[in-house]
Scaffold this active site. Structure first.
Site, PDB file in Angstrom:
ATOM      1  CD  GLU A 144      -1.326   0.199   3.651  1.00 35.62           C
ATOM      2  OE1 GLU A 144      -1.880   1.291   3.796  1.00 35.62           O
ATOM      3  OE2 GLU A 144      -1.554  -0.786   4.367  1.00 35.62           O
ATOM      4  CB  CYS A 170      -2.545  -4.328   6.747  1.00 33.68           C
ATOM      5  SG  CYS A 170      -1.907  -2.749   7.241  1.00 33.68           S
ATOM      6  CB  THR A 195       2.202   2.494  15.372  1.00 33.62           C
ATOM      7  OG1 THR A 195       1.482   3.372  14.490  1.00 33.62           O
ATOM      8  CG2 THR A 195       1.636   2.651  16.769  1.00 33.62           C
ATOM      9  CG  HIS A 255      -2.629  -6.429  10.696  1.00 32.81           C
ATOM     10  ND1 HIS A 255      -1.405  -6.139  10.142  1.00 32.81           N
ATOM     11  CD2 HIS A 255      -3.241  -5.232  10.896  1.00 32.81           C
ATOM     12  CE1 HIS A 255      -1.288  -4.835   9.996  1.00 32.81           C
ATOM     13  NE2 HIS A 255      -2.389  -4.251  10.461  1.00 32.81           N
ATOM     14  CG  ASN A 310       1.724  -1.348  10.866  1.00 31.60           C
ATOM     15  OD1 ASN A 310       1.747  -2.485  10.414  1.00 31.60           O
ATOM     16  ND2 ASN A 310       0.660  -0.573  10.785  1.00 31.60           N
TER      17      ASN A 310
HETATM   18  P1  HMG Z   1      -3.601   6.866  21.304  1.00 36.30           P
HETATM   19  O1  HMG Z   1      -4.578   7.961  21.066  1.00 36.30           O
HETATM   20  O2  HMG Z   1      -2.195   7.246  21.617  1.00 36.30           O
HETATM   21  O3  HMG Z   1      -4.173   5.844  22.364  1.00 36.30           O
HETATM   22  O4  HMG Z   1      -3.574   5.927  20.008  1.00 36.30           O
HETATM   23  P2  HMG Z   1      -4.445   5.946  23.914  1.00 36.30           P
HETATM   24  O5  HMG Z   1      -4.284   7.338  24.439  1.00 36.30           O
HETATM   25  O6  HMG Z   1      -5.746   5.249  24.098  1.00 36.30           O
HETATM   26  O7  HMG Z   1      -3.266   5.058  24.545  1.00 36.30           O
HETATM   27  C1  HMG Z   1      -2.977   3.800  24.078  1.00 36.30           C
HETATM   28  C2  HMG Z   1      -2.810   2.864  25.280  1.00 36.30           C
HETATM   29  O8  HMG Z   1      -1.706   3.314  26.065  1.00 36.30           O
HETATM   30  C3  HMG Z   1      -4.017   2.834  26.235  1.00 36.30           C
HETATM   31  O9  HMG Z   1      -4.153   1.507  26.694  1.00 36.30           O
HETATM   32  C4  HMG Z   1      -3.555   3.722  27.387  1.00 36.30           C
HETATM   33  O10 HMG Z   1      -4.182   3.413  28.613  1.00 36.30           O
HETATM   34  C5  HMG Z   1      -2.081   3.375  27.431  1.00 36.30           C
HETATM   35  P3  HMG Z   1      -5.457   0.622  26.303  1.00 36.30           P
HETATM   36  O11 HMG Z   1      -6.639   1.374  26.763  1.00 36.30           O
HETATM   37  O12 HMG Z   1      -5.405   0.513  24.780  1.00 36.30           O
HETATM   38  O13 HMG Z   1      -5.203  -0.670  26.969  1.00 36.30           O
HETATM   39  N1  HMG Z   1      -1.260   4.393  28.106  1.00 36.30           N
HETATM   40  C6  HMG Z   1      -0.255   4.105  28.940  1.00 36.30           C
HETATM   41  N2  HMG Z   1       0.242   2.933  29.373  1.00 36.30           N
HETATM   42  C7  HMG Z   1       1.309   2.981  30.226  1.00 36.30           C
HETATM   43  N3  HMG Z   1       1.870   4.152  30.673  1.00 36.30           N
HETATM   44  C8  HMG Z   1       1.389   5.342  30.244  1.00 36.30           C
HETATM   45  C9  HMG Z   1       0.290   5.339  29.349  1.00 36.30           C
HETATM   46  N4  HMG Z   1      -0.409   6.350  28.748  1.00 36.30           N
HETATM   47  C10 HMG Z   1      -1.367   5.738  27.982  1.00 36.30           C
HETATM   48  N5  HMG Z   1       1.965   6.466  30.672  1.00 36.30           N
HETATM   49  C11 HMG Z   1      -3.022   4.056  18.629  1.00 36.30           C
HETATM   50  C12 HMG Z   1      -2.893   4.704  19.998  1.00 36.30           C
HETATM   51  C13 HMG Z   1      -2.159   2.860  18.601  1.00 36.30           C
HETATM   52  C14 HMG Z   1      -4.445   3.663  18.329  1.00 36.30           C
HETATM   53  C15 HMG Z   1      -2.464   5.062  17.578  1.00 36.30           C
HETATM   54  O14 HMG Z   1      -1.099   4.882  17.536  1.00 36.30           O
HETATM   55  C16 HMG Z   1      -2.997   4.935  16.196  1.00 36.30           C
HETATM   56  O15 HMG Z   1      -4.040   5.472  15.869  1.00 36.30           O
HETATM   57  N6  HMG Z   1      -2.271   4.237  15.250  1.00 36.30           N
HETATM   58  C17 HMG Z   1      -2.631   4.176  13.840  1.00 36.30           C
HETATM   59  C18 HMG Z   1      -3.879   3.366  13.562  1.00 36.30           C
HETATM   60  C19 HMG Z   1      -3.729   1.920  13.979  1.00 36.30           C
HETATM   61  O16 HMG Z   1      -2.654   1.356  14.035  1.00 36.30           O
HETATM   62  N7  HMG Z   1      -4.886   1.244  14.201  1.00 36.30           N
HETATM   63  C20 HMG Z   1      -4.896  -0.163  14.545  1.00 36.30           C
HETATM   64  C21 HMG Z   1      -6.056  -0.929  13.923  1.00 36.30           C
HETATM   65  S1  HMG Z   1      -6.216  -0.600  12.183  1.00 36.30           S
HETATM   66  C22 HMG Z   1      -4.983  -1.584  11.451  1.00 36.30           C
HETATM   67  O17 HMG Z   1      -4.436  -2.421  12.082  1.00 36.30           O
HETATM   68  C23 HMG Z   1      -4.643  -1.316  10.014  1.00 36.30           C
HETATM   69  C24 HMG Z   1      -3.340  -0.592   9.787  1.00 36.30           C
HETATM   70  O18 HMG Z   1      -2.251  -1.481   9.947  1.00 36.30           O
HETATM   71  C25 HMG Z   1      -3.340   0.032   8.389  1.00 36.30           C
HETATM   72  C26 HMG Z   1      -3.736  -0.817   7.175  1.00 36.30           C
HETATM   73  O19 HMG Z   1      -4.585  -1.684   7.197  1.00 36.30           O
HETATM   74  O20 HMG Z   1      -3.180  -0.499   6.122  1.00 36.30           O
HETATM   75  C27 HMG Z   1      -3.128   0.567  10.739  1.00 36.30           C
END
Ligand code: HMG
Length: 375
Positions: A80, A112, A153, A234, A266
């Protein structure tokens, strides 16, 4: 007839950034990246490395395991992150591997999920053409905008797999559970260099799709959780796979499958197959004839749950030391270097950087990419 993965290899960048370094500069708690997201490092790509150069490296290693590369009469390149909407990236791999001219080559895209589509197509093709081999290459470099939640990521890798009859690593089974739905969770307009995403929606849709695809797989195969010995997901980041596993299997080998991904980040289309390699390389127990479930997810979205049986003697086909060395031998870069790598301004000094494999992007001239042997 048994058809599946006969040989598998992967490649990534020669450079990486520690997420501690990123956390420091983004004023984030490192624990959020390490525990909350489940990542330690990410591969970062210099301007002379792209989806083609790492794909060639992975493909050369995978093809070295087969007796006659002239048996390869189809090459499918799953990505992609292509830089060209017309010419396929697979043509360059075909050239550098010196595959025969009587060989179909094309790229395939569905976020993906695309490598899984390629694998399933290859399986059907080999069923009809038992003496053929198919080279499936999945290669992606994942970039988000700086200062977004996606930034920690990022990463990238290429996985190359030879699909054939009597596979020495994994036989693909018959049944799949598929779930396709139109959702804007992650997308990359052609005029953007970085992907855009809706974090919460993407995580929600991934987990929802897993439930639906899994139920369809169990219904189709008339099986249940107890029939699976382990599962590869994945894994855009480690915590995503952990959440998925908690919701379903709680499989004891999960952590082994996430080791490589936690260090390279990733790799989109390649990610689930990096997990497979990580599982096979890092599980001391014998996985001979064990059934592995696979959850493949591509935003947008298509999800598929399918399974395969590990071949007897599969270890002879693995190179765990080589894989570890490739990751260990990467060079750490500073935050400033990371920013330079991400900027188009670094293009003129292509030759300054090292490549992981035998091919480098030497220059872009008249809008044509020119590759050469790397030093
Ligand atoms: P975010 O807004 O940083 O998430 O996004 P958050 O604020 O909810 O924090 C993440 C986790 O860290 C939470 O834990 C927090 O509690 C924890 P959870 O509730 O998940 O268990 N946290 C802490 N832990 C320890 N110490 C701390 C602390 N602070 C917070 N101090 C996200 C995080 C990974 C979602 C973001 O990076 C993102 O949006 N990434 C891109 C999209 C993505 O990867 N989505 C995944 C599903 S889609 C997919 O897999 C397809 C993809 O590969 C693309 C394709 O298909 O081509 C992406």
């Amino acid at each position: 007839m048994k058809v599946g993965i006969d040989s598998i290899a992967f490649s990534t960048s020669k450079y990486f950034l520690k997420l501690e370094t990123l956390a420091l500069h983004r004023r984030e708690d490192y624990e959020k990246y390490y525990v909350g997201i489940g990542q330690k490092q990410m591969s970062v790509f210099p301007p002379n490395e792209d989806i083609v150069t790492i794909a060639v490296d992975a493909a050369q290693k995978a093809v070295a395991e087969i007796a006659d590369k002239n048996d390869i009469d189809m090459l499918i390149f799953a990505t992609e992150s292509s830089f060209d909407l017309s010419k396929s990236a697979g043509i360059y791999v075909h050239h550098f591997l010196q595959l025969k001219e009587n060989c179909r080559v094309f790229d395939i895209k569905q976020a993906c999920y695309s490598a899984t589509a390629a694998l399933q197509l290859s399986k059907s093709y080999v069923m009809e053409n038992p003496s053929s081999r198919v080279l499936v290459v999945a290669s992606d470099i994942v970039k988000y905008q700086p200062n977004t939640s996606g930034e920690p990521t990022q990463g990238g890798a290429a996985v190359a797999m030879i699909v054939s009859k009597d596979p020495r690593i994994l036989t693909l089974e018959q049944y799949s559970g598929i779930h396709t739905t139109d959702v804007m969770d992650f997308w990359k307009p052609v005029y953007k260099n970085e992907a855009l995403f809706d974090s919460k929606l993407s995580v929600y849709n991934y987990l929802k799709s897993l439930n639906i695809a899994l139920k369809r797989y169990f219904d189709a195969s008339n099986s249940s959780i107890s029939d699976l010995d382990c599962v590869c997901y994945h894994a855009p980041f480690g915590k995503m796979a952990r959440k998925a596993d908690q919701q379903t299997f709680r499989n004891k080998f999960l952590e082994n499958s996430l080791i490589y991904g936690s260090l390279i980040g990733n790799s989109c289309s390649a990610s689930i197959y990096v997990c497979l390699l990580s599982l096979l390389d890092n599980t001391p127990e014998d996985l001979d004839e064990k059934r592995i479930g696979f959850f493949s997810y591509g935003s947008g979205s298509v999800a598929e749950f399918f399974s395969g049986i590990v071949s007897r003697g599969y270890r002879k086909m693995l190179s765990p030391e080589r894989n570890f060395q490739m990751i260990e031998n990467r060079m750490e870069i500073s935050f400033e270097e990371y920013e330079r790598f991400s900027s188009a301004a670094s293009m003129p000094s292509l030759s300054k950087y090292q490549n992981i494999g035998s091919v480098t992007l030497a220059k872009i001239e008249n809008d044509k990419r020119v590759y050469a042997a790397s030093c």
